[in-house]
Design a protein around this motif. Sequence first.
Motif, PDB file in Angstrom:
ATOM      1  N   ARG A   1       0.825  -1.209   0.000  1.00  0.00           N
ATOM      2  CA  ARG A   1       0.000   0.000   0.000  1.00  0.00           C
ATOM      3  C   ARG A   1       0.855   1.253   0.000  1.00  0.00           C
ATOM      4  O   ARG A   1       0.575   2.218  -0.726  1.00  0.00           O
ATOM      5  N   LEU A   2       1.921   1.259   0.791  1.00  0.00           N
ATOM      6  CA  LEU A   2       2.798   2.428   0.831  1.00  0.00           C
ATOM      7  C   LEU A   2       3.543   2.606  -0.494  1.00  0.00           C
ATOM      8  O   LEU A   2       3.781   3.750  -0.924  1.00  0.00           O
ATOM      9  N   ASP A   3       3.908   1.507  -1.149  1.00  0.00           N
ATOM     10  CA  ASP A   3       4.551   1.617  -2.472  1.00  0.00           C
ATOM     11  C   ASP A   3       3.601   2.271  -3.472  1.00  0.00           C
ATOM     12  O   ASP A   3       4.010   3.118  -4.293  1.00  0.00           O
ATOM     13  N   ARG A   4       2.336   1.869  -3.426  1.00  0.00           N
ATOM     14  CA  ARG A   4       1.367   2.489  -4.334  1.00  0.00           C
ATOM     15  C   ARG A   4       1.215   3.972  -4.019  1.00  0.00           C
ATOM     16  O   ARG A   4       1.130   4.824  -4.923  1.00  0.00           O
ATOM     17  N   GLY A   5       1.210   4.317  -2.734  1.00  0.00           N
ATOM     18  CA  GLY A   5       1.082   5.722  -2.359  1.00  0.00           C
ATOM     19  C   GLY A   5       2.248   6.551  -2.854  1.00  0.00           C
ATOM     20  O   GLY A   5       2.055   7.694  -3.311  1.00  0.00           O
ATOM     21  N   ARG A   6       3.454   5.999  -2.798  1.00  0.00           N
ATOM     22  CA  ARG A   6       4.619   6.751  -3.278  1.00  0.00           C
ATOM     23  C   ARG A   6       4.569   6.938  -4.795  1.00  0.00           C
ATOM     24  O   ARG A   6       4.999   7.968  -5.320  1.00  0.00           O
ATOM     25  N   GLU A   7       4.049   5.930  -5.494  1.00  0.00           N
ATOM     26  CA  GLU A   7       3.889   6.087  -6.946  1.00  0.00           C
ATOM     27  C   GLU A   7       2.879   7.183  -7.272  1.00  0.00           C
ATOM     28  O   GLU A   7       3.103   8.002  -8.189  1.00  0.00           O
ATOM     29  N   LEU A   8       1.778   7.218  -6.542  1.00  0.00           N
ATOM     30  CA  LEU A   8       0.789   8.281  -6.752  1.00  0.00           C
ATOM     31  C   LEU A   8       1.369   9.646  -6.399  1.00  0.00           C
ATOM     32  O   LEU A   8       1.099  10.649  -7.073  1.00  0.00           O
ATOM     33  N   LEU A   9       2.168   9.671  -5.334  1.00  0.00           N
ATOM     34  CA  LEU A   9       2.781  10.929  -4.925  1.00  0.00           C
ATOM     35  C   LEU A   9       3.711  11.456  -6.016  1.00  0.00           C
ATOM     36  O   LEU A   9       3.732  12.661  -6.308  1.00  0.00           O
TER      37      LEU A   9
ATOM     38  N   GLY B   1      -3.529  21.680 -10.439  1.00  0.00           N
ATOM     39  CA  GLY B   1      -3.967  20.567 -11.265  1.00  0.00           C
ATOM     40  C   GLY B   1      -5.374  20.092 -10.991  1.00  0.00           C
ATOM     41  O   GLY B   1      -5.880  19.238 -11.724  1.00  0.00           O
ATOM     42  N   GLY B   2      -5.999  20.598  -9.939  1.00  0.00           N
ATOM     43  CA  GLY B   2      -7.365  20.195  -9.646  1.00  0.00           C
ATOM     44  C   GLY B   2      -7.444  19.176  -8.527  1.00  0.00           C
ATOM     45  O   GLY B   2      -6.524  18.374  -8.316  1.00  0.00           O
ATOM     46  N   TRP B   3      -8.566  19.195  -7.794  1.00  0.00           N
ATOM     47  CA  TRP B   3      -8.761  18.319  -6.634  1.00  0.00           C
ATOM     48  C   TRP B   3      -9.441  17.000  -7.008  1.00  0.00           C
ATOM     49  O   TRP B   3      -9.680  16.160  -6.131  1.00  0.00           O
ATOM     50  N   GLY B   4      -9.742  16.807  -8.229  1.00  0.00           N
ATOM     51  CA  GLY B   4     -10.458  15.600  -8.609  1.00  0.00           C
ATOM     52  C   GLY B   4      -9.579  14.405  -8.906  1.00  0.00           C
ATOM     53  O   GLY B   4     -10.071  13.288  -9.026  1.00  0.00           O
ATOM     54  N   ASP B   5      -8.263  14.615  -9.047  1.00  0.00           N
ATOM     55  CA  ASP B   5      -7.346  13.518  -9.353  1.00  0.00           C
ATOM     56  C   ASP B   5      -6.758  12.947  -8.063  1.00  0.00           C
ATOM     57  O   ASP B   5      -6.311  13.699  -7.181  1.00  0.00           O
ATOM     58  N   LEU B   6      -6.735  11.629  -7.975  1.00  0.00           N
ATOM     59  CA  LEU B   6      -6.193  10.971  -6.779  1.00  0.00           C
ATOM     60  C   LEU B   6      -4.720  11.304  -6.556  1.00  0.00           C
ATOM     61  O   LEU B   6      -4.327  11.585  -5.408  1.00  0.00           O
ATOM     62  N   PRO B   7      -3.853  11.289  -7.580  1.00  0.00           N
ATOM     63  CA  PRO B   7      -2.452  11.656  -7.323  1.00  0.00           C
ATOM     64  C   PRO B   7      -2.313  13.061  -6.731  1.00  0.00           C
ATOM     65  O   PRO B   7      -1.458  13.281  -5.861  1.00  0.00           O
ATOM     66  N   ASN B   8      -3.154  14.000  -7.160  1.00  0.00           N
ATOM     67  CA  ASN B   8      -3.080  15.356  -6.608  1.00  0.00           C
ATOM     68  C   ASN B   8      -3.533  15.377  -5.145  1.00  0.00           C
ATOM     69  O   ASN B   8      -2.990  16.125  -4.328  1.00  0.00           O
ATOM     70  N   LEU B   9      -4.545  14.572  -4.811  1.00  0.00           N
ATOM     71  CA  LEU B   9      -4.970  14.487  -3.412  1.00  0.00           C
ATOM     72  C   LEU B   9      -3.874  13.898  -2.532  1.00  0.00           C
ATOM     73  O   LEU B   9      -3.664  14.336  -1.395  1.00  0.00           O
ATOM     74  N   VAL B  10      -3.143  12.896  -3.071  1.00  0.00           N
ATOM     75  CA  VAL B  10      -2.020  12.325  -2.315  1.00  0.00           C
ATOM     76  C   VAL B  10      -0.926  13.372  -2.148  1.00  0.00           C
ATOM     77  O   VAL B  10      -0.298  13.482  -1.087  1.00  0.00           O
ATOM     78  N   TRP B  11      -0.673  14.139  -3.191  1.00  0.00           N
ATOM     79  CA  TRP B  11       0.328  15.212  -3.097  1.00  0.00           C
ATOM     80  C   TRP B  11      -0.065  16.213  -2.016  1.00  0.00           C
ATOM     81  O   TRP B  11       0.789  16.659  -1.222  1.00  0.00           O
ATOM     82  N   ALA B  12      -1.346  16.567  -1.956  1.00  0.00           N
ATOM     83  CA  ALA B  12      -1.817  17.505  -0.947  1.00  0.00           C
ATOM     84  C   ALA B  12      -1.705  16.912   0.448  1.00  0.00           C
ATOM     85  O   ALA B  12      -1.428  17.627   1.429  1.00  0.00           O
TER      86      ALA B  12
END
Length: 618
Positions: free
Chosen positions: A173-181, A190-201
């Motif tokens: 799970r943490l590996d997936r989170g780092r990829e999204l980050l 970039g907008g709040w609708g994308d999951l990678p952007n939410l992870v970045w936030a």
Amino acid sequence: MFLERRRGRTTRHAVDPSGYQCATLASQLADEWIKLTRRMSLSGGGSEYSGAVRSFAKFTDKYLSEAGTDPAVARLDGQAVDLVEVLYAWEGDLRQKYGPKSKQPYRRARALLALIHQRATASPGIPEYLRQRAKAPASYGKPTPQPLDEFSNAERIALRDAARAAVRATEARLDRGRELLAAGNDPRIGGWGDLPNLVWATRARMVNSQVLQTHLPAKSRWWPREVVDLLPVPEGKSRGPGVRALGRELGRLLFPDEFDLQAFRVLLLLGMTDTTPEELHDLETGDIEFTDGGLRLVQTKLRASRIRADLHPEVELKSGGEEFTGDGSWDVPGLIRRLLAATALIREVFDPDPYLFVAVRQAASDGELRGSVAQFKSPRYRFGFWIASQRDGQGRPLKISDPYEVRRLRKTTKVVRAVALGGTVSDLAGDDNHVEVYRGYYGHGTTAHIMAGRAINRSQEWVFNRLVHKPVLVDEVAEERLEEPEVAEELGMNVEVAKAMRAGELDMGLTNCRNPYDSPQRTDNKLCHVAPAMCMLCRNAVIFYSQLPRLLLMSDRIERMRTALPPPRWHAIYGQQRVALDEVFAECADRLPAARQQITELEIRLDLPLGQRTEFDR
């Protein structure tokens, strides 16, 4: 006031006499608490004593008010109030409040009596009856808890396998989170609708319930599919998960929570035989040093005021051995490396206290994520909740015995060490326990009892095998070659004895005898006086197949005597002979039918001396 700082939390211990009607009494006891804490340099600021003062002062206000007495007149050096009576009533109230199995009544009463005794020693104004009460023990003794048993070996393996699976799932799970980050950008651009952007936030600490509620649609079903898929499945609730659940799951993509850390905790306690849960929780990153040979940990045992350094060597995997997935192996150095890697982003983002076990928790007020030292006290983060949430390889709940106490893991590792060493109690106690501590807290377990029983059985069998000797059974081929030196020597006799035995000169009635003048029943080198009744238990006995009919008749006689004698007496006289006969019959079971037929056809009888026949029949 004293401040206690432990595991990233600062606790304030104080007594405010002005908050009680019996302000003078509270002030006097608080003074004694401060003196005792400073004089003895008590760790934790003497919280047990301050808690006893607050509890007694609060009870005194209520007790004296209900009795029609002004609590303000109560004081240690006064006669207006019988404080001994108040003390007994307070101890009874503590007993009723906490129950008979709790240690709190004993601890608080003992602490308060110590403060009063200290005051009485330094001040002559304390009444004699209060002075004597302070010297006496608490009204209710310290309860003796039922010692915890260890987990069985099957439970240990089930917990180990479940924890390994949980660690792998956390790392995935943490590996997936780092990829999204890595794929995300500032959502304000970039907008709040994308999951990678939410992870970045989330990584930038911009996410809380209010922010998500502002920038996402009002209903979760209108959110992007990849964001909805992140939400947990609702469990019987009419209302599905919302922004608060989303904030928690976004955090779990980057940071482990205390539930995730339980798996590391279980594996480390199972792998570190000399570490308590408290020592493990108190480990700081400065106590960890990786060396060429493994891992060096500096650990502190608070109760023993002892600091020690333990070396945990690396476990080398053999070629073709077990394959591990993840970021390392399952030995202690490998687990510490994996735990540090899993929590590295927490230390980078939140800069918590430098403890090994740090986790992210969602604030109850605004849903903001905060990094802190793991406590494992919240209901959903406790060891029992973790066990109840695990499944085995077939998807079934783990079958683990109650109680779900993490201290049982340490006892389990102690038992595993005991099984591996199989040595004396001092060996099993190890370097971190005295022998008496091991006996009292670890030697009572089920596995220890089983090992003790096996040891006793082995020793009894060893003694029995040396005290009881079964005869040597010689078949026809060996009997024909009995006079050959090699055969005779193998049977423990010389050629002359073998010739006499074949000629029937050494036939004792049931068996032959290699040396009738060397009977184990006497030491005067005279002719054996217990043959043939005890021949089956003699080391000198030699049986030819031609003597099997007589042995069968002896066996029949022993069975008849079973009904004629009380069981204890039968076992004392015939028990060992019965066992010896059964062993002989087991070696020549195919010959027994023919021997039975000889008894019938030849009308063979069992001849015993009259004295022995009378002795055995009466």
